[in-house]
Design an enzyme around this catalytic site. Sequence first.
Site, PDB file in Angstrom:
ATOM      1  N   LYS A 292       0.853  -1.200   0.000  1.00  0.00           N
ATOM      2  CA  LYS A 292       0.000   0.000   0.000  1.00  0.00           C
ATOM      3  C   LYS A 292       0.883   1.243   0.000  1.00  0.00           C
ATOM      4  O   LYS A 292       2.027   1.190   0.454  1.00  0.00           O
ATOM      5  CB  LYS A 292      -0.846   0.029   1.277  1.00  0.00           C
ATOM      6  CG  LYS A 292      -2.022  -0.929   1.285  1.00  0.00           C
ATOM      7  CD  LYS A 292      -2.830  -0.763   2.565  1.00  0.00           C
ATOM      8  CE  LYS A 292      -3.982  -1.748   2.626  1.00  0.00           C
ATOM      9  NZ  LYS A 292      -5.016  -1.529   1.591  1.00  0.00           N
ATOM     10  N   ARG A 366     -10.392 -11.558   1.953  1.00  0.00           N
ATOM     11  CA  ARG A 366     -11.252 -12.612   1.399  1.00  0.00           C
ATOM     12  C   ARG A 366     -10.582 -13.979   1.507  1.00  0.00           C
ATOM     13  O   ARG A 366     -11.248 -14.995   1.615  1.00  0.00           O
ATOM     14  CB  ARG A 366     -11.622 -12.260  -0.052  1.00  0.00           C
ATOM     15  CG  ARG A 366     -10.453 -12.121  -0.979  1.00  0.00           C
ATOM     16  CD  ARG A 366     -10.786 -11.345  -2.259  1.00  0.00           C
ATOM     17  NE  ARG A 366     -10.918  -9.903  -2.013  1.00  0.00           N
ATOM     18  CZ  ARG A 366     -11.261  -9.023  -2.942  1.00  0.00           C
ATOM     19  NH1 ARG A 366     -11.509  -9.410  -4.177  1.00  0.00           N
ATOM     20  NH2 ARG A 366     -11.354  -7.748  -2.644  1.00  0.00           N
TER      21      ARG A 366
HETATM   22  N1  BES Z   1      -8.107  -3.664   4.333  1.00  0.00           N
HETATM   23  C1  BES Z   1      -8.320  -3.258   3.004  1.00  0.00           C
HETATM   24  C2  BES Z   1      -9.639  -2.500   2.817  1.00  0.00           C
HETATM   25  C3  BES Z   1      -9.748  -1.194   3.536  1.00  0.00           C
HETATM   26  C4  BES Z   1      -9.420  -0.012   2.901  1.00  0.00           C
HETATM   27  C5  BES Z   1     -10.225  -1.145   4.809  1.00  0.00           C
HETATM   28  C6  BES Z   1      -9.537   1.173   3.568  1.00  0.00           C
HETATM   29  C7  BES Z   1     -10.360   0.043   5.477  1.00  0.00           C
HETATM   30  C8  BES Z   1     -10.022   1.209   4.857  1.00  0.00           C
HETATM   31  C9  BES Z   1      -8.334  -4.478   2.085  1.00  0.00           C
HETATM   32  O1  BES Z   1      -7.574  -5.547   2.494  1.00  0.00           O
HETATM   33  C10 BES Z   1      -7.800  -4.024   0.768  1.00  0.00           C
HETATM   34  O2  BES Z   1      -6.691  -3.605   0.727  1.00  0.00           O
HETATM   35  N2  BES Z   1      -8.624  -4.093  -0.257  1.00  0.00           N
HETATM   36  C11 BES Z   1      -8.247  -3.687  -1.537  1.00  0.00           C
HETATM   37  C12 BES Z   1      -8.790  -4.704  -2.504  1.00  0.00           C
HETATM   38  C13 BES Z   1      -8.295  -4.571  -3.894  1.00  0.00           C
HETATM   39  C14 BES Z   1      -6.811  -4.868  -3.961  1.00  0.00           C
HETATM   40  C15 BES Z   1      -9.072  -5.521  -4.754  1.00  0.00           C
HETATM   41  C16 BES Z   1      -8.853  -2.322  -1.813  1.00  0.00           C
HETATM   42  O3  BES Z   1      -9.964  -2.069  -1.389  1.00  0.00           O
HETATM   43  O4  BES Z   1      -8.173  -1.511  -2.426  1.00  0.00           O
HETATM   44 ZN    ZN Z   2      -5.535  -5.398   1.879  1.00  0.00          ZN
END
Ligand code: BES
Ligand code: ZN
Length: 516
Positions: A292, A366
């Site tokens: 990230k 997931r």
């Molecule tokens: N933990 C994150 C989602 C999230 C984002 C929670 C902001 C709380 C605040 C999750 O694991 C994630 O990173 N999801 C990705 C999925 C994508 C790579 C398909 C996302 O939402 O960008």
């Molecule tokens: Zn994530």
Amino acid sequence: MTFPITFAKKENKKADTTVIGIFEENKLTDSAKEIDKREGGLIKACLKNNDLFKGKAGQTLVIPLGNSKGQKSLQRLVLVGLGKKKDINHLEFETIGGKLYQALKSASAREINIDLSDIEDTSKSSAAEITNHLALGLRLKSYRFDKYRAEKDKAAKKAELKTINIVTQANIAAKKLFIATEAIEKGVCFARDLVNEPPNTLHPESYAERIKAELKPLGVDVEILDEKKMQKLGFHSLLSVGQGSIRESRTVIMRWNGADKPKKGTAKKKTRAPLALVGKGVTFDTGGISLKPGPGMDLMKMDMGGSAAVVGTMKAIAGRKAKANVVGIVGLVENMPSDRAYRPGDIIDSYSGKTIEVLNTDAEGRLVLADILSYIQEKENPQNIIDLATLTGAIMVALGFEYAGAFANDDDLWNQLNHASQNTGEKLWRMPLDESYRKEMESDVADLKNLGGTGYGGACSAAGFLEHFINDGTKWAHIDIAGTAWWKTDKPTTPKGGTGFAVRALDDLIAHHFEK
Ligand code: BES
Ligand code: ZN
Ligand code: ZN
């Protein structure tokens, strides 16, 4: 330490503050009139000269007393607006409680009477319920996470609220109900504590131990699966996410069999299929190899918010001895990049036997849920499953921070959830499940892939992925709480930070639909 709340027909004679509820339409209630008389007409005079305080729900007005005519220790009166009498609503009273807490704190009130003796039963809620909701609002708003502040403000500590006595004619019923109210409050605040805890101290192992320490004394059976055990069982998908971290992964199963407890002298009852609550517990989500961006990454300590909601709900229902069978399961992992980490391109196995192509290591939630969803269905055969997860940024694009997205494969379960949501003010919005989302998650080289193909509707494709792990006939709801598990601003009954979102709604759902 939290302040005790008592319910009594009479005032605490040592109080320094008396709070008086004022309705919007008829201004002074009978008991307010009495206090007004005692204080030489001060309340009426203040109301007359005040254009801002109109008795609207949650408005407050502090009236300092030079010298109380009635009570020696009394230093101030606080008027609190109760809104229109005909609109009395239990949720509004929670908000009133939260706003009142703020006013009492600013006024440095310490020993407090809250005069609600004119609150009567309405067609929807009893006086006992209404006063309890105000008490819950007070407590929820008073929540603080300051255990890591070495230099706690000493003066503020001294001025902390000490006792609250709620004056009500329904004192006996209110006191009885407060046992459950307090259990719910403790469940919410435990969930908040877990979400606020930093990721260096809350990692899968310490988290699992903490769950055990907190829930076992309440009579919850807590089982911890370590990596060796999960390896043997075949939790390959969950373990892949955790393999980049020096911290070991854990799965924790919590069982509360409140419906099956046989009464003394009676034969053991038939076991009822439990409700299963499933939570994503990523104690820190760096994104893994699909790292990230740096700014804001600290917030990813809240990526265990789904698991916190499950654990908090278990604490609440055990605390109030709910007559329901509920099993909670949480998958605890840390998603880190390292030379051992799983990679984009990997094809991994899962407990269900379905293989998964990893296209983005940041879509890890997931993968954690897949294994624990399959496992709990096989092991406990629940008829209803609800999973909670801070799963996607996309749900925040769709709904912002006010509503969590709920996906349900069964209308009854959705209606029950919707009702619980409206009853507690934890807002849920129904989102779609669809064949096309499930199809989107099929891979060319494995059974499934962990990333949608279109780049849009990410919350829905994530739900579509999870649906591949739900057995036919199981009623299932998935709640994406990415936008609601953490709030950056204060709300009437929720200080900023971890919110404990979903504990109240789940507790309400269990109370109304899963207790006998
Ligand atoms: N933990 C994150 C989602 C999230 C984002 C929670 C902001 C709380 C605040 C999750 O694991 C994630 O990173 N999801 C990705 C999925 C994508 C790579 C398909 C996302 O939402 O960008
Ligand atoms: Zn994530
Ligand atoms: Zn995540």
